[in-house]
Design a protein around this motif. Structure first.
Motif, PDB file in Angstrom:
ATOM      1  N   VAL A   1     -35.860  12.326  52.524  1.00 15.66           N
ATOM      2  CA  VAL A   1     -35.522  11.867  51.877  1.00 15.66           C
ATOM      3  C   VAL A   1     -35.092  11.481  49.976  1.00 15.66           C
ATOM      4  O   VAL A   1     -36.763  10.941  50.512  1.00 15.66           O
ATOM      5  N   THR A   2     -34.993  11.168  49.280  1.00 14.04           N
ATOM      6  CA  THR A   2     -34.896  11.413  48.234  1.00 14.04           C
ATOM      7  C   THR A   2     -34.486  10.122  46.932  1.00 14.04           C
ATOM      8  O   THR A   2     -33.251   9.897  47.795  1.00 14.04           O
ATOM      9  N   PHE A   3     -35.555   9.229  47.090  1.00  9.27           N
ATOM     10  CA  PHE A   3     -35.389   7.664  46.340  1.00  9.27           C
ATOM     11  C   PHE A   3     -34.894   8.461  44.331  1.00  9.27           C
ATOM     12  O   PHE A   3     -36.918   8.627  44.471  1.00  9.27           O
ATOM     13  N   ARG A   4     -34.106   8.039  43.949  1.00 11.09           N
ATOM     14  CA  ARG A   4     -34.878   8.116  42.305  1.00 11.09           C
ATOM     15  C   ARG A   4     -34.210   6.967  41.863  1.00 11.09           C
ATOM     16  O   ARG A   4     -32.533   6.372  41.895  1.00 11.09           O
ATOM     17  N   PRO A   5     -35.199   5.577  40.987  1.00 11.26           N
ATOM     18  CA  PRO A   5     -35.379   4.597  40.317  1.00 11.26           C
ATOM     19  C   PRO A   5     -34.535   4.876  38.398  1.00 11.26           C
ATOM     20  O   PRO A   5     -34.458   6.786  38.585  1.00 11.26           O
ATOM     21  N   THR A   6     -33.609   4.149  38.420  1.00 11.41           N
ATOM     22  CA  THR A   6     -33.291   4.088  37.105  1.00 11.41           C
ATOM     23  C   THR A   6     -34.732   5.022  36.076  1.00 11.41           C
ATOM     24  O   THR A   6     -35.197   4.799  35.978  1.00 11.41           O
ATOM     25  N   ILE A   7     -33.741   5.915  35.073  1.00 12.10           N
ATOM     26  CA  ILE A   7     -34.301   6.502  34.060  1.00 12.10           C
ATOM     27  C   ILE A   7     -34.210   5.647  32.820  1.00 12.10           C
ATOM     28  O   ILE A   7     -34.230   5.569  32.741  1.00 12.10           O
ATOM     29  N   LYS A   8     -36.372   5.097  32.755  1.00 14.57           N
ATOM     30  CA  LYS A   8     -36.709   4.781  31.121  1.00 14.57           C
ATOM     31  C   LYS A   8     -36.728   5.725  30.105  1.00 14.57           C
ATOM     32  O   LYS A   8     -37.762   6.002  30.230  1.00 14.57           O
ATOM     33  N   ARG A   9     -35.526   5.432  29.345  1.00 13.99           N
ATOM     34  CA  ARG A   9     -35.558   6.200  27.842  1.00 13.99           C
ATOM     35  C   ARG A   9     -36.402   5.588  26.881  1.00 13.99           C
ATOM     36  O   ARG A   9     -35.894   4.081  26.850  1.00 13.99           O
ATOM     37  N   ASN A  10     -37.091   6.627  25.774  1.00 20.22           N
ATOM     38  CA  ASN A  10     -37.501   5.688  24.333  1.00 20.22           C
ATOM     39  C   ASN A  10     -36.579   6.479  23.390  1.00 20.22           C
ATOM     40  O   ASN A  10     -36.407   7.658  23.260  1.00 20.22           O
ATOM     41  N   SER A  11     -35.145   5.980  22.792  1.00 15.79           N
ATOM     42  CA  SER A  11     -34.775   6.618  22.138  1.00 15.79           C
ATOM     43  C   SER A  11     -34.972   6.629  20.792  1.00 15.79           C
ATOM     44  O   SER A  11     -34.849   7.345  20.068  1.00 15.79           O
ATOM     45  N   LYS A  12     -36.260   6.551  20.423  1.00 18.61           N
ATOM     46  CA  LYS A  12     -36.947   6.895  18.859  1.00 18.61           C
ATOM     47  C   LYS A  12     -37.956   8.077  19.500  1.00 18.61           C
ATOM     48  O   LYS A  12     -38.085   8.581  17.666  1.00 18.61           O
ATOM     49  N   ALA A  13     -38.181   8.512  19.860  1.00 18.12           N
ATOM     50  CA  ALA A  13     -39.388   9.071  20.995  1.00 18.12           C
ATOM     51  C   ALA A  13     -38.600  10.569  20.516  1.00 18.12           C
ATOM     52  O   ALA A  13     -37.572  10.981  20.154  1.00 18.12           O
ATOM     53  N   TYR A  14     -39.895  11.284  19.943  1.00 18.45           N
ATOM     54  CA  TYR A  14     -38.157  12.879  19.140  1.00 18.45           C
ATOM     55  C   TYR A  14     -39.146  14.198  20.968  1.00 18.45           C
ATOM     56  O   TYR A  14     -38.532  15.128  20.149  1.00 18.45           O
ATOM     57  N   THR A  15     -39.793  13.701  21.284  1.00 15.58           N
ATOM     58  CA  THR A  15     -40.001  15.082  21.673  1.00 15.58           C
ATOM     59  C   THR A  15     -39.704  14.413  23.694  1.00 15.58           C
ATOM     60  O   THR A  15     -38.972  13.481  23.832  1.00 15.58           O
ATOM     61  N   TYR A  16     -39.372  15.474  24.627  1.00 11.88           N
ATOM     62  CA  TYR A  16     -39.494  14.870  26.289  1.00 11.88           C
ATOM     63  C   TYR A  16     -40.073  14.529  26.998  1.00 11.88           C
ATOM     64  O   TYR A  16     -39.442  12.950  27.640  1.00 11.88           O
ATOM     65  N   PHE A  17     -41.248  14.164  26.510  1.00 11.10           N
ATOM     66  CA  PHE A  17     -42.408  13.798  27.038  1.00 11.10           C
ATOM     67  C   PHE A  17     -42.245  12.259  26.662  1.00 11.10           C
ATOM     68  O   PHE A  17     -42.569  11.513  27.155  1.00 11.10           O
TER      69      PHE A  17
END
Length: 412
Positions: free
Chosen positions: A90-106
């Motif tokens: 069974v897999t569990f994914r927490p809420t994704i935290k994003r940086n809106s100021k970044a320019y790349t995927y990583f």
């Protein structure tokens, strides 16, 4: 300048301008078509578990509690996937935290983890940062060129839109002026005696034409993720211009006593009883107090469109609404089928093979097209060079040598 000449210029320069991006999108698309099959092979240590003799799976609420403790309260679990197969984790994914100021995927994905758990023992098999997972990188490259979504999606969307125009112009260029020539072209007789430049030309035309109709479907379905107007236009056409009523969203009753434990077990038992033949369940847990718990039931684990949605009150576990594929209007049905059409899943394994081969050919078209342009460019330079030779120099050549020069340049 006639229409065909103009069409040729459009085909050429649009191809040169978008070729690199189209090649990247196509190669990554080839890989991602068989994502499920490849994951089951390469990630089998995380995906498969040993089934104990007479063992019973722990309640979902208990597994959820363990997963939440693993990632910490600051990262609430947002999604749970529960395959029905006895030997699957069974897999569990927490809420994704994003940086809106970044320019790349990583840079954009500050927190993107996945917890794999043994449903019999509650043991955490893996707690990993999946933004570095191979298939996630392939998907990010395919959709956004490893750039932030808003930037990369726009670039790939424009490239695919150009590619659609190229495909249409290529079909127009391919079509001959008479029926006899059409029959010859449809038979695509391969000549082994021609030079490599002619073989490259034939490959570009033959493979391009016979894959163009599949590629148009793949490209048009892909555009819906980059441009809302494409998706809205398709829905409008599918619904014959009729306006559709949007369902009023249901909300949880916040006047009830605040829950200490999410009543997942009661919700899960209700859904399982009504879906004995399901292959997988997916649970989306709301972040808002008024939000509802969404249960998605997949009759086929690899098909997204034919799934049923159950919405529960997060406090009382009361079923608030059920949505099936059959309840949708034509526009929403096509929207639900979009991903499965795009990846070929809609036709099971045969559809995936078609999507794979079409994408593979698509990756070669900019390369073979560039080589055709390069060959013609070099040929033009040679002709100009010959034409610019002084007449006094040409006089030293006999008629046989002149003929050889002209023939060689005409067949390059």
């Amino acid at each position: 300048m006639n229409f065909k000449k103009i069409n040729h210029i459009i085909h050429l320069w649009l191809g040169l301008s978008s070729g690199l991006i189209v090649t990247i999108i196509s190669i990554t698309g080839c890989i991602y078509v068989f994502e499920d099959e490849l994951k089951l092979f390469f990630f089998k240590d995380k995906i498969y578990v040993d089934v104990p003799f007479g063992g019973h799976k722990k309640p979902i609420s208990e597994l959820y509690k363990i997963a939440q403790a693993t990632v910490g309260k600051e990262h609430p679990i947002q999604n749970i996937e529960i395959p029905i197969e006895a030997n699957r984790s069974v897999t569990f994914r927490p809420t994704i935290k994003r940086n809106s100021k970044a320019y790349t995927y990583f840079g954009e994905l500050e927190y993107f983890k996945m917890v794999y758990m043994n449903p019999y023992t509650g043991k955490v098999i893996a707690n990993e940062d999946v933004k570095f997972e191979f298939f996630r990188i392939v998907l990010a490259l395919h959709r956004n060129l490893l750039l932030r979504k808003e930037i990369g999606s726009l670039i790939t969307g424009i490239a695919v839109l150009i590619f659609v125009i190229i495909l249409i112009s290529g079909i127009v260029l391919w079509l001959p002026q008479n029926v006899a020539a059409l029959k010859r072209r449809l038979s695509f007789q391969w000549k082994y005696t021609t030079k490599w430049k002619r073989k490259n030309y034939d490959l570009h035309n033959i493979l391009g034409f016979y894959s163009s109709f599949f590629l148009l479907v793949i490209a048009l379905t892909g555009l819906t993720w980059s441009f809302d107007w494409v998706e809205n236009s398709v829905a409008w056409v599918t619904n014959a211009g009729a306006k559709t009523k949007k369902l009023k969203p249901v909300l949880s009753d916040t006047l009830q006593p605040t829950r200490k434990v999410l009543p997942l077990d009661r919700m899960y038992s209700q859904v399982v009883k009504q879906n004995q033949n399901a292959e997988m369940f997916s649970i989306n847990i709301p972040k808002e107090k008024k939000g509802v718990v969404n249960f998605w039931v997949y009759e086929n684990e690899q098909l997204n469109y034919n799934r049923t949605q159950y919405q529960f009150d997060q406090y009382s576990a009361k079923l608030l609404m059920t949505n099936t594929f059959g309840d949708k209007n034509n526009g929403d049905k096509l929207k639900a089928m979009n991903y499965d059409i795009h990846t070929g899943r809609i036709l099971s394994l045969s559809g995936k093979i078609i999507a794979f081969l079409a994408s593979l050919i698509s990756a070669t078209l900019p390369i073979t097209g560039f080589l055709i342009w390069l060959g013609k460019r070099n040929k033009s330079k040679k002709i100009i060079k010959i034409q610019s030779m002084q007449s006094s120099q040409m006089n030293y050549l006999n008629s046989s040598d002149k003929y050889k020069i002209i023939v060689e340049n005409n067949h390059d």
